[in-house]
Design a protein around this motif. Structure first.
Motif, PDB file in Angstrom:
ATOM      1  N   ARG A 183       7.750 -12.816   9.978  1.00 25.14           N
ATOM      2  CA  ARG A 183       8.513 -14.054   9.930  1.00 25.14           C
ATOM      3  C   ARG A 183       9.747 -13.838   9.087  1.00 25.14           C
ATOM      4  N   ASP A 184      10.710 -14.665   9.284  1.00 22.93           N
ATOM      5  CA  ASP A 184      11.947 -14.563   8.529  1.00 22.93           C
ATOM      6  C   ASP A 184      11.638 -14.749   7.036  1.00 22.93           C
ATOM      7  N   LEU A 185      12.133 -13.792   6.207  1.00 20.35           N
ATOM      8  CA  LEU A 185      11.849 -13.852   4.763  1.00 20.35           C
ATOM      9  C   LEU A 185      12.178 -15.209   4.158  1.00 20.35           C
ATOM     10  N   SER A 186      13.237 -15.799   4.641  1.00 21.90           N
ATOM     11  CA  SER A 186      13.708 -17.035   4.009  1.00 21.90           C
ATOM     12  C   SER A 186      12.754 -18.211   4.223  1.00 21.90           C
ATOM     13  N   VAL A 187      11.876 -18.107   5.238  1.00 17.04           N
ATOM     14  CA  VAL A 187      10.994 -19.252   5.475  1.00 17.04           C
ATOM     15  C   VAL A 187       9.603 -19.060   4.869  1.00 17.04           C
TER      16      VAL A 187
ATOM     17  N   ARG B   9       1.206 -14.947   2.058  1.00 19.00           N
ATOM     18  CA  ARG B   9       1.145 -13.615   2.662  1.00 19.00           C
ATOM     19  C   ARG B   9       2.355 -13.345   3.521  1.00 19.00           C
ATOM     20  N   ILE B  10       2.749 -12.085   3.527  1.00 21.81           N
ATOM     21  CA  ILE B  10       3.944 -11.759   4.287  1.00 21.81           C
ATOM     22  C   ILE B  10       3.799 -10.365   4.895  1.00 21.81           C
ATOM     23  N   THR B  11       4.416 -10.176   6.025  1.00 16.60           N
ATOM     24  CA  THR B  11       4.473  -8.850   6.631  1.00 16.60           C
ATOM     25  C   THR B  11       5.933  -8.543   6.934  1.00 16.60           C
TER      26      THR B  11
ATOM     27  N   GLN C  91      17.616  -7.620   2.871  1.00 17.74           N
ATOM     28  CA  GLN C  91      17.396  -7.697   1.423  1.00 17.74           C
ATOM     29  C   GLN C  91      16.795  -6.389   0.932  1.00 17.74           C
ATOM     30  N   ILE C  92      16.892  -6.173  -0.384  1.00 21.24           N
ATOM     31  CA  ILE C  92      16.191  -5.033  -0.967  1.00 21.24           C
ATOM     32  C   ILE C  92      14.982  -5.553  -1.716  1.00 21.24           C
ATOM     33  N   LEU C  93      13.813  -5.092  -1.300  1.00 16.02           N
ATOM     34  CA  LEU C  93      12.576  -5.618  -1.866  1.00 16.02           C
ATOM     35  C   LEU C  93      11.895  -4.563  -2.716  1.00 16.02           C
ATOM     36  N   LYS C  94      11.208  -5.027  -3.762  1.00 13.81           N
ATOM     37  CA  LYS C  94      10.406  -4.107  -4.566  1.00 13.81           C
ATOM     38  C   LYS C  94       8.970  -4.164  -4.038  1.00 13.81           C
TER      39      LYS C  94
ATOM     40  N   TRP D 129       3.872 -12.332  -1.373  1.00 18.67           N
ATOM     41  CA  TRP D 129       5.318 -12.450  -1.546  1.00 18.67           C
ATOM     42  C   TRP D 129       5.671 -13.188  -2.830  1.00 18.67           C
ATOM     43  N   ASP D 130       6.419 -12.473  -3.698  1.00 18.37           N
ATOM     44  CA  ASP D 130       6.974 -13.127  -4.884  1.00 18.37           C
ATOM     45  C   ASP D 130       8.455 -13.351  -4.606  1.00 18.37           C
ATOM     46  N   LYS D 131       8.765 -14.544  -4.228  1.00 18.89           N
ATOM     47  CA  LYS D 131      10.104 -14.849  -3.736  1.00 18.89           C
ATOM     48  C   LYS D 131      11.164 -14.673  -4.825  1.00 18.89           C
ATOM     49  N   ASN D 132      10.811 -15.115  -6.051  1.00 16.62           N
ATOM     50  CA  ASN D 132      11.791 -15.098  -7.134  1.00 16.62           C
ATOM     51  C   ASN D 132      12.187 -13.688  -7.535  1.00 16.62           C
TER      52      ASN D 132
END
Ligand code: ADP
Ligand code: MG
Length: 682
Positions: A48-52, A58-60, A90-93, A118-121
């Motif tokens: 899914r789109d990261l922004s939503v 949970r995120i993939t 985006q660059i994700l850790k 997912w830790d959005k902040n």
């Protein structure tokens, strides 16, 4: 074709004795068990789109590895593997805990799929799943299985896949074509496959639909089969009453029957008149007029030369019933007898003789009715009141007293229809869903415990009007002591406060039955103003002068039980009140208290109770006779349950399913499930 229910797991490659043992602990012994061991939930790996995606969920993501992974070790066996991923602009850790071996798999510049929290902040993922390349659509929903020992989800998946490949074609379709067409159900093999490996929500939905129907249909077929053999067992008696005579009795009643009463009278009388064996549950809220209905059935039996027995849980209740039956039936030359343990000596011998000679038409009593010394002349009808108080074996003994008399179980506990047709699926159910006109609602209030003083003055006011009150303290299952303590404390409080003014009484489960009866009698005779009691008072005793019911820690009770307790008041002509004392901690708890103040309808409450507590808790105990379904959910899927029941009735009773070759597969499946070898249900 192989029968999957007999093929052991060891038929599969990679399953030896050891693995088979672990599976066995999960209740999985055969290939069939494995295939029918469906995931209990599904992990969603869809992109899914990261922004939503919400913070913390949970995120993939699919992206490119931007930095070499580094591994930091700390503590014993603890480690963190980290790298950066470019995904979705985006660059994700990315952090993997305790999976240092992934280091060799994560290569700079590779495209990978990562799942985790997912830790959005912080634009960070606490990852749990790694896969090189992009996940295919088929893998985006992943079934999660119950696990045991060191078994892993992946392992189960592998074995299921294997089993499907080898034996998938041996999964026979069992639902007749006409029904598959009618409901647009997918095939059985397809449904099994999709429950394990769905590719999308629609797959899952269709697979569930199919399996829910199948589960309910098989269950209802079993119930309807039991019902049929019970009804048609040889020796079913025919109570061939005179319709005109019965009509005269009904017209002579002091009130007209409600339309609900008329309906159930017709249902019951239909059973009586036929040679089929009646096995019927009569449900009706407290005060809905079941006793009158019972009297009509017993009238019919008596006038056709059959005896009836009415069995109730307590002596005082037996006396009350006997009294009202004498009043109703004596004018019609029908003899009513009362048999309890307090009928002793010569009187008892005489009574038993009259019963044996057929000079008593109707006998009312407690368990005494099923003792060996009681011999009936011609027992044609057995009625039990508050059926849940009697054990299965007691009901059976009673039935075997005559030559399979017709049996009617009456209960004042409204059971939601879904549960009734499941737990009592092999019985016919009649419902009185209407109270006689002119009944007053019992005004119900919910207050917090800090209002106790005001509640007590409310009780005093009612007593000063010449009325009586109950205070009920909950049963605390783990500790009967504590439970009694509550009631004792409350009693002492009132006794101190009221010294010389009013009289409280104290009732609890530790008292001898004779003492309980004596207390109830004293309350009935107005020698006690306020009866403080644990829940032993629940059984349907009638004290019309009691107008006040206080329930202590009311949130500990189920809604149906609260309703049951509340039904002890509101039996006379005065306005009655129920006060729920409770400080519920949860929202559901608060909601339950509020619902009680909003409705007096037992069926509405029981439906809500079922929704709030689920079927397992409804009857209070686990042994409720409610089966566990694999896929189906009785509350959620209740419409399908109704449909399956109608179909089952038709198949068993009209389409001769058991002998019709068209339905051979269904019959075989029931046989495999042991339906035909099982002894009859009670
Ligand atoms: P239940 O056994 O269902 O709790 P009962 O049969 O004891 O209810 O009836 C409760 C009261 O209502 C009794 O006093 C009974 O005489 C009265 N009653 C029963 N049916 C009717 C009716 N159709 N109209 C008016 N009163 C009724
Ligand atoms: Mg009753």
């Amino acid at each position: 074709m192989s029968n999957l229910t007999r093929l052991p797991l060891t038929e599969l490659k990679g399953i030896g004795e050891e693995t088979a043992k672990t599976f066995h602990e999960l209740g999985i012994s055969t290939i069939y068990d494995l295939l029918w061991n469906f995931p209990y939930r599904y992990e969603d790996y869809r992109m899914r789109d990261l922004s939503v995606v919400e913070n913390g969920s949970r995120i993939t993501v699919y992206g490119e590895v931007l930095t070499e992974p580094t591994v930091a070790f700390y503590g014993r066996k603890k480690s963190k593997l980290s790298f950066r991923l470019s995904a979705d602009g985006q660059i994700l850790k990315i952090d993997f805990f305790n999976q240092p071996y992934l280091k060799s798999k994560v290569t700079l510049g590779d495209a990978v799929t990562i799942s985790g929290k997912w830790d959005k902040n912080r634009a960070q993922i606490t990852a749990s799943k790694f896969q090189s390349g992009q996940k295919s659509a088929e893998e985006s929903l992943e079934g999660v299985y119950r696990l045991k020992g060191n078994m892993r989800n992946k392992t189960i998946q592998k074995h299921v896949k294997n089993a499907l490949q080898l034996f998938g074609n041996d999964i026979p379709e069992i639902i007749p074509e006409e029904l598959l067409d009618k409901y647009q159900l997918i095939g059985r093999k397809d449904a099994v496959l999709k429950l394990h490996f769905p590719t999308n929500d629609e797959d899952l939905k269709q697979a569930r639909r199919r399996m829910v129907y199948e589960e309910f249909l098989l269950f209802q077929l079993k119930m309807q089969y039991f019902r049929k053999i019970e009804r048609e067992r040889s020796g079913g008696i025919q109570i061939d009453y005179n319709v005109q005579e019965l009509r005269e009795y009904i017209e002579a009643l002091p009130f007209p029957l409600t339309s609900a009463q008329k309906r159930v009278v017709n249902e019951i009388c239909g059973d009586l008149k036929s040679h089929l064996h009646m096995n019927r549950l009569l449900q009706g809220d407290v005060g809905s007029g079941k006793t009158v209905v019972a009297s009509i059935a017993m009238f019919a039996a008596a006038k056709s030369g059959f005896q009836s027995a009415l069995m109730v849980p307590t002596e005082i209740l037996a006396e009350q019933h006997a009294d009202s039956l004498v009043e109703l039936l004596a004018p019609f030359d029908i003899t009513v007898g009362l048999l309890t343990s307090s009928v002793k000596g010569k009187k008892r011998r005489e009574l038993l003789l009259l019963l044996e000679n057929g000079e008593i038409d109707i006998i009312v009593g407690t368990h005494a009715l099923i003792q060996d010394e009681v011999i009936y002349h011609r027992l044609g009808l057995v009625i039990t009141d508050e059926q849940h108080r009697f054990g299965v074996s007691q009901r059976r003994v009673l039935r075997e007293k005559g030559e399979y008399p017709d049996v009617l179980f009456m209960t004042a506990t409204p059971i939601p229809r879904t549960l009734a047709i499941t737990a009592f699926g092999e019985m016919d159910v009649s419902i009185i869903d209407e109270l006689p006109a002119g009944r007053k609602n019992i005004e119900t209030f919910w207050v917090k415990h800090d209002m106790l003083e005001r509640v007590i003055s409310f009780i005093e006011k009612e007593i000063e009007k010449g009325h009586q009150a109950y205070v009920i303290c909950p049963l605390i299952e783990e500790s009967e002591k504590l439970d009694v303590q509550n009631a004792v404390d409350f009693y002492n409080l009132l006794a101190d406060k009221w010294r010389g003014r009013h009289t409280p009484g104290l009732m609890h489960g530790k008292l001898l039955p004779a003492d309980k009866d004596a207390l109830m009698r004293a309350f009935h005779d107005k020698k006690i103003d306020c009866l403080v009691s644990t829940t032993v008072v629940e059984v349907g005793v009638n004290v019309p002068n009691a107008t006040m019911m206080v329930i202590y820690d009311a949130d500990r009770f189920g809604l149906s039980q609260l309703h049951q307790l509340r039904g002890r008041v509101g039996r006379g002509s005065s306005q009655s009140y129920c006060i729920l004392l409770a400080d519920p901690k949860t929202e559901v708890g608060k909601e339950r208290m509020t619902i009680m103040t909003e409705t007096n309808d037992g069926f509405v409450l029981s439906e809500r109770d079922l929704e709030l507590r689920g079927p397992g808790d409804f009857f209070g105990k686990k042994q409720s006779g409610i089966p566990e379904f694999l896929v189906a959910d009785m509350v959620h899927d209740y419409r399908v349950l109704e449909v399956a029941r109608t179909d089952a009735l038709l198949l068993i009773n009209e389409k001769n399913m058991l002998t019709n070759p068209e339905y051979r597969k269904l019959a075989e499946t029931l046989d495999e499930l042991g339906v035909f070898s099982e002894q009859k249900l009670d």
